[in-house]
Design a protein around this motif. Structure first.
Motif, PDB file in Angstrom:
ATOM      1  N   PRO A 107       0.817  -1.220   0.000  1.00  0.00           N
ATOM      2  CA  PRO A 107       0.000   0.000   0.000  1.00  0.00           C
ATOM      3  C   PRO A 107       0.851   1.272   0.000  1.00  0.00           C
ATOM      4  CG  PRO A 107      -0.580  -1.448   1.837  1.00  0.00           C
ATOM      5  CD  PRO A 107       0.585  -2.053   1.152  1.00  0.00           C
ATOM      6  N   ASN A 108       2.092   1.205   0.581  1.00  0.00           N
ATOM      7  CA  ASN A 108       2.993   2.346   0.631  1.00  0.00           C
ATOM      8  C   ASN A 108       2.228   3.611   1.015  1.00  0.00           C
ATOM      9  OD1 ASN A 108       5.388   3.688   0.502  1.00  0.00           O
ATOM     10  ND2 ASN A 108       5.373   3.931  -1.729  1.00  0.00           N
ATOM     11  N   SER A 109       1.501   3.477   2.120  1.00  0.00           N
ATOM     12  CA  SER A 109       0.576   4.544   2.487  1.00  0.00           C
ATOM     13  C   SER A 109       0.851   5.050   3.897  1.00  0.00           C
ATOM     14  CB  SER A 109      -0.859   3.993   2.399  1.00  0.00           C
ATOM     15  OG  SER A 109      -1.756   4.873   2.993  1.00  0.00           O
ATOM     16  N   THR A 110       0.937   6.375   4.030  1.00  0.00           N
ATOM     17  CA  THR A 110       0.991   6.944   5.375  1.00  0.00           C
ATOM     18  C   THR A 110      -0.427   7.187   5.880  1.00  0.00           C
ATOM     19  OG1 THR A 110       1.221   9.148   4.414  1.00  0.00           O
ATOM     20  CG2 THR A 110       3.241   8.041   5.146  1.00  0.00           C
ATOM     21  N   ASP A 121       5.412  -3.916   7.607  1.00  0.00           N
ATOM     22  CA  ASP A 121       6.223  -2.853   8.202  1.00  0.00           C
ATOM     23  C   ASP A 121       5.567  -1.500   7.958  1.00  0.00           C
ATOM     24  OD1 ASP A 121       6.907  -2.363   5.530  1.00  0.00           O
ATOM     25  OD2 ASP A 121       8.957  -3.075   5.739  1.00  0.00           O
ATOM     26  N   ARG A 122       5.991  -0.575   8.797  1.00  0.00           N
ATOM     27  CA  ARG A 122       5.394   0.770   8.776  1.00  0.00           C
ATOM     28  C   ARG A 122       5.999   1.611   7.674  1.00  0.00           C
ATOM     29  NH1 ARG A 122       6.042   2.740  14.846  1.00  0.00           N
ATOM     30  NH2 ARG A 122       5.709   4.716  13.833  1.00  0.00           N
ATOM     31  N   ASN A 123       5.193   2.554   7.195  1.00  0.00           N
ATOM     32  CA  ASN A 123       5.673   3.491   6.194  1.00  0.00           C
ATOM     33  C   ASN A 123       6.368   4.662   6.883  1.00  0.00           C
ATOM     34  OD1 ASN A 123       6.168   4.950   3.928  1.00  0.00           O
ATOM     35  ND2 ASN A 123       4.049   5.232   3.343  1.00  0.00           N
ATOM     36  N   SER A 124       5.753   5.189   7.900  1.00  0.00           N
ATOM     37  CA  SER A 124       6.299   6.353   8.599  1.00  0.00           C
ATOM     38  C   SER A 124       6.519   6.002  10.071  1.00  0.00           C
ATOM     39  CB  SER A 124       5.329   7.527   8.495  1.00  0.00           C
ATOM     40  OG  SER A 124       5.697   8.540   9.401  1.00  0.00           O
ATOM     41  N   LEU A 125       7.685   6.335  10.588  1.00  0.00           N
ATOM     42  CA  LEU A 125       7.954   6.056  12.002  1.00  0.00           C
ATOM     43  C   LEU A 125       7.276   7.075  12.915  1.00  0.00           C
ATOM     44  CD1 LEU A 125      11.696   4.987  11.848  1.00  0.00           C
ATOM     45  CD2 LEU A 125       9.666   3.553  11.998  1.00  0.00           C
ATOM     46  N   TRP A 126       6.683   8.116  12.336  1.00  0.00           N
ATOM     47  CA  TRP A 126       6.035   9.146  13.144  1.00  0.00           C
ATOM     48  C   TRP A 126       4.665   8.712  13.645  1.00  0.00           C
ATOM     49  CZ3 TRP A 126       9.037  12.910  14.709  1.00  0.00           C
ATOM     50  CH2 TRP A 126      10.156  13.212  13.949  1.00  0.00           C
ATOM     51  N   HIS A 127       4.080   7.721  13.031  1.00  0.00           N
ATOM     52  CA  HIS A 127       2.725   7.304  13.404  1.00  0.00           C
ATOM     53  C   HIS A 127       2.687   5.804  13.676  1.00  0.00           C
ATOM     54  CE1 HIS A 127       1.340  11.170  11.950  1.00  0.00           C
ATOM     55  NE2 HIS A 127       1.887  10.933  10.763  1.00  0.00           N
ATOM     56  N   ASN A 128       1.795   5.410  14.540  1.00  0.00           N
ATOM     57  CA  ASN A 128       1.514   3.987  14.711  1.00  0.00           C
ATOM     58  C   ASN A 128       0.824   3.479  13.450  1.00  0.00           C
ATOM     59  OD1 ASN A 128       2.582   3.838  17.267  1.00  0.00           O
ATOM     60  ND2 ASN A 128       0.636   4.235  18.290  1.00  0.00           N
ATOM     61  N   SER A 129       0.805   2.182  13.300  1.00  0.00           N
ATOM     62  CA  SER A 129       0.165   1.582  12.134  1.00  0.00           C
ATOM     63  C   SER A 129      -1.053   0.781  12.569  1.00  0.00           C
ATOM     64  CB  SER A 129       1.134   0.658  11.390  1.00  0.00           C
ATOM     65  OG  SER A 129       2.193   1.406  10.842  1.00  0.00           O
ATOM     66  N   ASN A 130      -2.082   0.882  11.751  1.00  0.00           N
ATOM     67  CA  ASN A 130      -3.295   0.082  11.973  1.00  0.00           C
ATOM     68  C   ASN A 130      -3.410  -0.928  10.843  1.00  0.00           C
ATOM     69  OD1 ASN A 130      -4.285   3.180  12.826  1.00  0.00           O
ATOM     70  ND2 ASN A 130      -4.631   1.555  14.320  1.00  0.00           N
ATOM     71  N   ARG A 140      -3.685   1.513   7.841  1.00  0.00           N
ATOM     72  CA  ARG A 140      -3.162   2.884   7.787  1.00  0.00           C
ATOM     73  C   ARG A 140      -1.680   2.832   8.124  1.00  0.00           C
ATOM     74  NH1 ARG A 140      -1.785   6.585  11.399  1.00  0.00           N
ATOM     75  NH2 ARG A 140      -2.473   5.283  13.134  1.00  0.00           N
ATOM     76  N   ASN A 141      -0.900   3.583   7.377  1.00  0.00           N
ATOM     77  CA  ASN A 141       0.542   3.713   7.604  1.00  0.00           C
ATOM     78  C   ASN A 141       1.270   2.366   7.448  1.00  0.00           C
ATOM     79  OD1 ASN A 141       2.924   5.151   8.122  1.00  0.00           O
ATOM     80  ND2 ASN A 141       2.795   4.757  10.330  1.00  0.00           N
ATOM     81  N   ILE A 142       1.003   1.708   6.334  1.00  0.00           N
ATOM     82  CA  ILE A 142       1.636   0.409   6.053  1.00  0.00           C
ATOM     83  C   ILE A 142       2.462   0.541   4.773  1.00  0.00           C
ATOM     84  CG2 ILE A 142       1.218  -2.031   5.454  1.00  0.00           C
ATOM     85  CD1 ILE A 142       0.420  -1.463   8.315  1.00  0.00           C
ATOM     86  N   GLU A 143       3.721   0.143   4.847  1.00  0.00           N
ATOM     87  CA  GLU A 143       4.610   0.146   3.669  1.00  0.00           C
ATOM     88  C   GLU A 143       4.298  -1.079   2.793  1.00  0.00           C
ATOM     89  OE1 GLU A 143       7.644   1.293   1.078  1.00  0.00           O
ATOM     90  OE2 GLU A 143       6.940   2.423   2.807  1.00  0.00           O
ATOM     91  N   ASP A 144       4.446  -2.259   3.379  1.00  0.00           N
ATOM     92  CA  ASP A 144       4.107  -3.478   2.643  1.00  0.00           C
ATOM     93  C   ASP A 144       3.648  -4.551   3.625  1.00  0.00           C
ATOM     94  OD1 ASP A 144       6.465  -5.059   3.502  1.00  0.00           O
ATOM     95  OD2 ASP A 144       7.567  -3.633   2.253  1.00  0.00           O
ATOM     96  N   VAL A 145       2.986  -5.542   3.073  1.00  0.00           N
ATOM     97  CA  VAL A 145       2.411  -6.595   3.901  1.00  0.00           C
ATOM     98  C   VAL A 145       2.481  -7.923   3.141  1.00  0.00           C
ATOM     99  CG1 VAL A 145       0.068  -6.114   3.057  1.00  0.00           C
ATOM    100  CG2 VAL A 145       0.354  -7.323   5.205  1.00  0.00           C
ATOM    101  N   THR A 146       2.753  -8.987   3.889  1.00  0.00           N
ATOM    102  CA  THR A 146       2.673 -10.349   3.366  1.00  0.00           C
ATOM    103  C   THR A 146       1.826 -11.164   4.332  1.00  0.00           C
ATOM    104  OG1 THR A 146       4.862 -10.197   2.343  1.00  0.00           O
ATOM    105  CG2 THR A 146       3.972 -12.415   2.713  1.00  0.00           C
TER     106      THR A 146
END
Length: 200
Positions: free
Chosen positions: A43-46, A74-83, A125-131
């Protein structure tokens, strides 16, 4: 045949009566199968991203009873938690939200009854990639087993009715033979009584 009688007929009971009446039960497929689906997303989404669906086809005549989800994200941005939320197989969601850089593990969902095509969904929300590695543990479906039980129950009843008809025919033949023997014995007795009285 009544619905309730075939449903109460277990595989063991049917096997027992099939042996007695010489009925060959129809073969059953193996009791369990596993259905595996790998799901990858980037998703590469913040921000938030909507539900992403992946159809998982469950083997015909089977129903998924349990589901194992192995996940890595893994998270896209370290500034926010990920859901992160994914299907739980029961019409709801499993919450896999996290605060670290990555989130990985395994979760199980039990008590399912999925058949046909299961649309596995995830969102977050705020997910770089997922498997996601989804494994569905399936057993023969209740509908298939009821059909199998009914088919074999009917075959056993038919064999029973044929055996009972032969029994009645044999019984009638034996009764007729017995009556004939009794009649012959009575005639023989009467003849011997008549012969005896003539001699006296």
């Amino acid at each position: 045949m009544e619905y309730g009688k075939s449903k109460a007929a277990t595989k063991e009971m049917l096997t027992h009566w099939a042996q007695i009446y010489g009925v060959q039960l129809t073969d059953l497929p193996k009791d369990t199968v596993e259905v595996y689906q790998e799901i990858k997303g980037a998703p590469n989404s913040t921000g938030s991203f909507g539900a992403v669906g992946t159809p998982i086809n469950i083997t015909q005549n089977y129903a998924a009873k349990d589901m194992k989800i192995q996940y890595y994200m893994d998270r896209n941005s370290l500034w926010h938690n990920s859901n992160f939320y994914c299907s739980n197989g029961k019409g709801g969601e499993r919450d896999l939200s996290f605060g670290g850089k990555i989130n990985q593990g395994t979760v199980w969902e039990n008590g399912l009854n999925l058949a046909g095509t299961f649309n596995f969904l995830y969102r977050g929300r705020n997910i770089e990639d997922v498997t996601l590695n989804v494994t569905l543990y399936c057993k023969l479906s209740d509908a298939f087993m009821l059909q199998w039980q009914t088919e074999n129950f009917n075959a056993i009843i038919k064999a029973y009715e044929e055996a009972y008809k032969k029994f009645l025919e044999e019984q009638a033949r034996l009764d007729a033979e017995q009556k004939e023997k009794e009649a012959e014995a009575k005639i023989s007795k009467e003849l011997s009584t008549d012969t005896w009285s003539m001699m006296c």
